[in-house]
Design an enzyme around this catalytic site. Structure first.
Site: not given
Ligand code: NAP
Length: 285
Positions: A36, A62, A101, A125, A129, A150
């Site tokens: 965590d 996210t 983001t 959110y 960020k 996205w």
């Molecule tokens: N997904 C999108 O559309 C999107 C768009 C723009 C920017 N981003 C950015 O891209 C980055 C990567 O996100 P992603 O797209 O891969 O989304 P994701 O699939 O939701 O991955 C985020 C990961 O972070 C984990 N997490 C949450 N709280 C945590 C904590 N306290 N300690 C350790 N891990 C934790 C989540 O685990 P759990 O699932 O178990 O909570 C999940 O595995 C993030 O910074 C996000 O803000 C994403």
């Protein structure tokens, strides 16, 4: 070079792990279940144990609507945890990549946002960020901040990820048409992040998404067309465009949040695939 990935169980984290596995780059991926990131002592121990040269923070809260109701957790995960990572990286001369983001912008523009435009978040959110970016920059001026939008890959839980299954299996779907932005195919993003690390593009904010503006409705229509072309027999007969306003979602989203990618293209010399070109890979992976 040894790389440590936080948030390795997420969609970007999984693509980074696959990429570094394929390129035979030594890496450790820590999932939320393993670590965590908001627990500072454990975070510090992870650095002691793994002694990375480069850290990539792909962890994040996210779920945009959940962040409205759980502001404290959103700020702990999206702002203070990356700040702590940045402090440790700065102290130990470790290179740090933090992912942010398009939602740091309010979406009132009609042309793509460049990196240096002031942030103007409109949801919890987005605020968390934006705060994360500021704290990371203060703690480690050499950090590389990559803004994406996205994100999607096979098997993920984001709406774009789920559209794959909906288009294949569901007869009718309703998809938002009046929000425009960019999307990011996570395997392309993983390759791009590795390229930015290898070119030593630290100390900057850099936008990376696939080329081409789109709405989620555009994405669904193209996904069905591509699935038909590939012989995947999508069951979806009707894709109904809707306005985001009728969904009454807890969090505001920007109406227009396309990101200008000139800086990425200039610094790397690389072109970026159009999002439509990624769909056969997405559907067949
Ligand atoms: N997904 C999108 O559309 C999107 C768009 C723009 C920017 N981003 C950015 O891209 C980055 C990567 O996100 P992603 O797209 O891969 O989304 P994701 O699939 O939701 O991955 C985020 C990961 O972070 C984990 N997490 C949450 N709280 C945590 C904590 N306290 N300690 C350790 N891990 C934790 C989540 O685990 P759990 O699932 O178990 O909570 C999940 O595995 C993030 O910074 C996000 O803000 C994403």
């Amino acid at each position: 070079v040894k790389i440590l990935i936080f948030g390795a169980g997420g969609i970007l984290g999984q693509s980074l792990s696959s990429h570094f596995h394929a390129t035979k780059t030594p890496f450790i991926g820590l999932t939320h279940a393993t670590l965590d990131a908001t627990q500072e002592a454990k975070l510090e121990r992870a650095f002691d144990e793994h002694r990375p040269d480069v850290v990539i923070n792909a962890a994040g809260m996210t779920a945009v609507d959940d962040c409205e109701l759980q502001r404290d957790t959103a700020f702990a995960v999206n702002a203070r945890a990356p700040e702590k990572m940045a402090k440790i990286c700065n102290k130990r001369k470790i290179k740090f990549v933090h992912v942010s983001t398009d939602y740091v912008f309010d979406g009132h523009k009609t042309v793509p946002y460049v990196e240096d435009e002031p942030m103007s978040p409109i949801s919890a959110y987005a605020e968390s960020k934006a705060e994360g970016e500021k704290l990371v920059r203060q703690a480690d001026p050499a950090a590389l901040i990559v803004r994406v939008a996205w994100s999607f890959r096979a098997g993920g839980k984001s709406f774009l990820c789920k559209l794959r299954e909906l288009v294949i299996k569901q007869k009718q779907i309703r998809v938002v048409q009046d929000r425009v932005g960019n999307c990011t195919y996570c395997p392309d993003l993983a390759t791009a992040v590795d390229g930015m690390i290898q070119r030593d593009l630290f100390g900057r904010v850099i936008h990376f998404t696939n080329e081409g503006d789109l709405s989620l409705y555009d994405f669904a229509i193209s996904l069905r067309e591509t699935a038909e072309r590939l012989g995947l027999k999508p069951q979806c007969q009707e894709i109904i465009p809707i306005s985001v306003d009728i969904l009454n979602l807890p969090a505001h989203r920007p109406y227009y949040s396309a990101l200008d990618k000139s800086r990425y293209r200039q610094l790397t010399g690389n072109s970026i695939r159009h999002w439509r070109e990624t769909l056969p890979d997405f559907l067949q992976s």
